[in-house]
Design an enzyme around this catalytic site. Sequence first.
Site, short mmCIF file in Angstrom:
data_model
loop_
_atom_site.label_atom_id
_atom_site.label_comp_id
_atom_site.label_asym_id
_atom_site.label_seq_id
_atom_site.Cartn_x
_atom_site.Cartn_y
_atom_site.Cartn_z
N ILE A 19 0.89 -1.20 0.02
CA ILE A 19 0.06 0.02 0.07
C ILE A 19 0.96 1.28 -0.07
CG2 ILE A 19 -1.61 1.38 1.21
CD1 ILE A 19 -3.01 -1.40 2.34
N TYR A 169 -5.42 -11.95 14.80
CA TYR A 169 -5.12 -10.60 14.03
C TYR A 169 -6.34 -9.85 14.17
CZ TYR A 169 -4.59 -7.98 9.52
OH TYR A 169 -4.80 -7.10 8.74
N ASN A 198 -9.45 -6.23 0.83
CA ASN A 198 -8.85 -7.02 -0.19
C ASN A 198 -8.29 -6.08 -1.29
OD1 ASN A 198 -10.57 -9.10 1.37
ND2 ASN A 198 -9.16 -10.30 0.50
N VAL A 235 -8.97 -23.58 -1.21
CA VAL A 235 -9.14 -23.87 0.29
C VAL A 235 -10.68 -24.10 0.57
CG1 VAL A 235 -9.07 -22.99 2.61
CG2 VAL A 235 -7.44 -22.88 0.97
N ARG A 242 -14.85 -12.58 -1.40
CA ARG A 242 -14.26 -11.38 -0.98
C ARG A 242 -14.58 -10.33 -2.10
NH1 ARG A 242 -13.43 -14.18 2.86
NH2 ARG A 242 -11.48 -14.81 3.78
N TYR A 316 -7.34 -22.80 12.01
CA TYR A 316 -7.88 -21.86 10.94
C TYR A 316 -9.25 -21.87 10.85
CZ TYR A 316 -8.40 -19.77 6.25
OH TYR A 316 -8.82 -19.15 5.03
N ARG A 322 -17.83 -10.89 3.27
CA ARG A 322 -17.81 -9.37 3.83
C ARG A 322 -17.74 -8.50 2.69
NH1 ARG A 322 -11.88 -11.01 6.20
NH2 ARG A 322 -10.57 -10.41 4.35
C1 UGA Z 1 -6.31 -11.19 4.54
C2 UGA Z 1 -6.13 -10.44 5.82
O1 UGA Z 1 -6.39 -11.20 6.94
C3 UGA Z 1 -6.83 -8.98 6.05
O2 UGA Z 1 -6.29 -8.52 7.19
C4 UGA Z 1 -6.57 -8.37 4.94
O3 UGA Z 1 -7.52 -7.12 5.03
C5 UGA Z 1 -6.94 -8.95 3.82
O4 UGA Z 1 -6.27 -10.37 3.47
C6 UGA Z 1 -6.79 -8.15 2.60
O5 UGA Z 1 -6.18 -8.47 1.64
O6 UGA Z 1 -7.52 -6.99 2.49
P1 UGA Z 1 -8.09 -12.70 3.57
O7 UGA Z 1 -9.06 -12.23 2.51
O8 UGA Z 1 -8.75 -13.97 4.24
O9 UGA Z 1 -7.64 -11.78 4.72
O10 UGA Z 1 -6.76 -13.33 2.88
P2 UGA Z 1 -6.36 -14.29 1.76
O11 UGA Z 1 -5.14 -14.84 2.10
O12 UGA Z 1 -5.97 -13.45 0.25
O13 UGA Z 1 -7.46 -15.27 1.46
C7 UGA Z 1 -8.62 -15.12 0.87
C8 UGA Z 1 -9.42 -16.54 0.68
O14 UGA Z 1 -8.56 -17.38 -0.19
C9 UGA Z 1 -9.57 -17.34 1.83
O15 UGA Z 1 -10.99 -17.82 1.96
C10 UGA Z 1 -8.48 -18.44 1.79
O16 UGA Z 1 -8.84 -19.71 2.28
C11 UGA Z 1 -8.39 -18.50 -0.08
N1 UGA Z 1 -7.25 -19.09 -0.47
C12 UGA Z 1 -5.99 -18.50 -0.05
C13 UGA Z 1 -7.31 -20.26 -1.32
O17 UGA Z 1 -8.42 -20.76 -1.54
N2 UGA Z 1 -6.33 -20.60 -2.15
C14 UGA Z 1 -4.92 -20.08 -1.82
O18 UGA Z 1 -3.85 -20.61 -2.42
C15 UGA Z 1 -4.83 -18.84 -0.95
#
Ligand code: UGA
Length: 366
Positions: A19, A169, A198, A235, A242, A316, A322
């Site tokens: 950012i 977190y 995101n 996953v 998102r 996890y 959201r």
């Molecule tokens: C993360 C952080 O926890 C937040 O603080 C942050 O605000 C947010 O990213 C963001 O980028 O704004 P999250 O959205 O869960 O939250 O992060 P990701 O690792 O990007 O995961 C998004 C989704 O993809 C999750 O459901 C995860 O299980 C899934 N995922 C991730 C997969 O299906 N495959 C992968 O290889 C990686």
Amino acid sequence: MSDLVNEKTICILGCGGFIGSHLLGRILDDPSWRVCGIDLTSAKIERYLSHERFDFVELNVHDTEAVREHVSRADIVISLVALCNPSLYTTIPLDVIDINFTRPLELVRMCAEMDKWLIHFSTSEVYGRTVSSFLPPESRDEADESRYVLNEDSSPLVLGPVRAQRWCYASAKQLLERVMFAYGFERGLRYTLVRPFNFIGPRMDFIPGVDGEGTPRVLACFMEALLKHKPLRLVDGGRNRRCFTSIEDAVDAMIAILGRPETASGQIFNIGNPANEITIAGLAETMIELYGELCPESGEIDLEQVSGRAFYGPGYEDSDRRVPDISKARRLLGWEPRVALRPALRATMSHYIREYRDACAYGKAG
Ligand code: UGA
């Protein structure tokens, strides 16, 4: 020569991250700002190091006294330092709590003491899960928008149990928000809280084995798979959703905040693009399709199913859905996200392909 009389200084902690690297350029476009940027590394902001209104300070935020010194000389403080990668929440939770709560707590105290406007990046993750995600699927009302459209000032913050360390977190970020609110209430702290949904764009995260180790966020995970011609891993079926937000829109929101100190002070803002909502499975399909357009010689790429526990380890859990209510940002900041998901992905993916294609031995398993 810059106009020293009207010049204001912004101290950005974590200016060298994803950012920060985008925000810095836009702030420096305005000749009335000078920036003091603090970070451990300047790899993503090399192009600004010689800018006449930018001073880079290589510093660890654990050095409270040095941070205090720089904060004391600033008019505004932007705090971006965070460990915000879910794979860390279940593996190094103490560091996650330290960087996301204990360190910024010092900063909040400093800003209250020295009367500095503190703009702090929190997270959309404070909303946690939707209330109905705890209910059996047959009793959920998918059509009820109030269960997933999240408002800064009225939505509940719904986290799982302590044993589910994923939420360490969100808890750390939430407690810091509450501390800032309390400092505003009791001691007159001027603060603005940003909850990013995101953000995506060039320079986010890293590609494992090239410029970082471990598991980055989903976009970089999928890019690594595409570049190394491996299956994209979904996953828990990739059913969670998102709202991916272009970093261009995010930076516009920040510039709008900086231009409205009176209006933005004491406010929490969701910064996200509700129109860009997609399931993670949908994201994978879209990225495979776009990759085929950007690299027509790439060939077929598969999906692979993996459980959250196998991918992230025990502890996890996940946010199911959201969607930001952005009516406050629209009303108070005059802000509107403009970049749709596909162009945002295309710009981001083109960057990754340009930067990492050779290092990933493009087209071969790695
Ligand atoms: C993360 C952080 O926890 C937040 O603080 C942050 O605000 C947010 O990213 C963001 O980028 O704004 P999250 O959205 O869960 O939250 O992060 P990701 O690792 O990007 O995961 C998004 C989704 O993809 C999750 O459901 C995860 O299980 C899934 N995922 C991730 C997969 O299906 N495959 C992968 O290889 C990686």
